[in-house]
Design an enzyme around this catalytic site. Structure first.
Site, PDB file in Angstrom:
ATOM      1  N   CYS A   1      38.504 -97.791  69.504  1.00  0.00           N
ATOM      2  CA  CYS A   1      37.887 -96.462  69.060  1.00  0.00           C
ATOM      3  C   CYS A   1      38.720 -95.932  67.677  1.00  0.00           C
ATOM      4  O   CYS A   1      39.743 -95.369  68.057  1.00  0.00           O
ATOM      5  CB  CYS A   1      38.143 -95.491  70.077  1.00  0.00           C
ATOM      6  SG  CYS A   1      37.127 -93.710  69.697  1.00  0.00           S
TER       7      CYS A   1
ATOM      8  N   CYS B   1      39.518 -92.350  67.461  1.00  0.00           N
ATOM      9  CA  CYS B   1      40.416 -91.996  68.557  1.00  0.00           C
ATOM     10  C   CYS B   1      41.777 -92.516  67.961  1.00  0.00           C
ATOM     11  O   CYS B   1      42.673 -91.533  68.150  1.00  0.00           O
ATOM     12  CB  CYS B   1      40.191 -92.764  69.735  1.00  0.00           C
ATOM     13  SG  CYS B   1      38.749 -92.267  70.625  1.00  0.00           S
ATOM     14  N   ASP B   2      41.824 -93.447  67.406  1.00  0.00           N
ATOM     15  CA  ASP B   2      43.280 -94.385  66.990  1.00  0.00           C
ATOM     16  C   ASP B   2      43.455 -94.208  65.789  1.00  0.00           C
ATOM     17  O   ASP B   2      44.675 -94.668  65.261  1.00  0.00           O
ATOM     18  CB  ASP B   2      43.384 -95.254  67.577  1.00  0.00           C
ATOM     19  CG  ASP B   2      43.267 -95.356  69.262  1.00  0.00           C
ATOM     20  OD1 ASP B   2      43.928 -94.352  69.764  1.00  0.00           O
ATOM     21  OD2 ASP B   2      42.806 -96.293  69.982  1.00  0.00           O
TER      22      ASP B   2
END
Length: 327
Positions: free
Chosen positions: A137, A140-141
């Site tokens: 992701c 996300c990261d």
């Protein structure tokens, strides 16, 4: 001995969507039951650093966040059940579910929050380096790879979108694709090829992720040429596997409308599914955003939609009950 559990609101799944639905449902007096499934807490329980959930200035841990959500849900009146549903009957209300334990769960409404799982390459080195340089992701990261060298693996819309997204953080993004053309939409391909900070390596696949250090972290990847079999090593700081997601809807196929990708479609602007009284929230119905905060938002929607549905159903049943009493 098997038991039967009945509730006004039955929730399948215990990630941010399911637990938020539980919090709102419990506050509405619906005494929800959450069947937690095979991965209690959802994907956040295997996510280490969470830096984009609103309300926290410091980095928090995914498992801790889910523990807090569960405590809040239980505090306001949710009952948690450690079980995995193996059979469902949506043909009539109340809806009936059978757990792996043999227990039966009956709900006047059903909230499906079973989520979706990222597809992985299934390499031992990938498993070892998840959260240590290998992610599924970018949104996300990606923040953790500011100014670093990253690769994105895949050839569909998800991969191209993640590669484009990573240019917000990195000036060195490489898309790795095992074929010589992309499956992504043409407009996305045009944006990808036009971007000066993205290069594409065609006919390549990941043979191995390379980690070093204590604690171990990703430092390189061995790429296999899919036409010649030759191996080359490239140094990198982060790798994003973007080969798609699989929604957890196998249980509902043939019993509830799902789309060609297996996701549960909902009426736009709501969480309503094709069956009145059944609602869907989180990644099981969202193939675009797939974030904890959006999952929580749709969980709220599902609880409010279910509460409204029950209120309307109770109101419609009331005149019939009064007529029986009068007779």
């Amino acid at each position: 001995m098997a038991a039967t559990h009945s509730t006004r609101m039955l929730i399948l799944g215990s990630g941010p969507a399911g637990l938020t639905a539980a919090i709102y449902g419990a506050r509405a007096g619906l005494a929800p039951i959450v069947v937690q499934g095979i991965q209690p807490g959802g994907q956040l329980t295997i996510t280490t650093d969470v830096e984009n959930y609103p309300g926290f200035a410091d980095v928090i841990q995914g498992p801790w966040l889910m523990e807090q959500m569960q405590k809040q849900a239980e505090h306001v009146g949710t009952r948690m059940e450690w079980d995995h549903i193996v059979a469902v009957d949506l043909s009539q209300r109340p809806f009936r579910m059978i757990g792996d334990s043999g227990n039966i769960y009956v709900g006047d409404t059903l909230v499906i929050a079973t989520g979706a799982q990222a597809k992985w390459l299934n390499l031992p080195s990938e498993e070892r380096l998840k959260g240590k340089g290998v992610s599924a992701c970018a949104t996300c990261d990606g923040f953790f790879y500011r100014g670093k060298k990253v690769i994105v693996i895949g050839g569909g819309n998800t991969a191209v979108e993640e590669a484009l997204y990573m240019t917000n953080h990195s000036h060195d993004v490489t898309l790795i694709h095992r074929r010589d053309s992309l499956r992504a939409e043409k407009i996305l391909q045009q944006r990808l090829f036009a971007h000066p900070n993205i290069k594409v390596l065609w006919n390549r696949e990941i043979a191995e992720f390379i980690g070093e250090g204590t604690p171990e972290g990703l430092v390189a990847a061995d790429l296999r040429d899919t036409t010649t079999g030759a191996i080359e090593r490239i140094e990198l700081d982060g790798a994003f596997v973007a080969i798609g997601h699989v929604p957890a809807t196998e249980l509902f196929k043939g019993k509830l409308e799902v789309d060609a990708d297996g996701y549960i479609p909902v009426t736009p602007g709501t969480s309503r599914t094709s069956i009145p009284g059944v609602f869907a929230c989180g990644d099981v119905m969202d193939k675009v955003y797939r974030q904890a905060v959006t999952a929580a938002g749709t969980g709220c929607m599902a609880a409010l939609d279910a509460e409204k549905f029950l209120a309307e159903a109770d109101y419609e049943a009331a005149p019939a009950a009064h007529e029986v009493e009068a007779a």
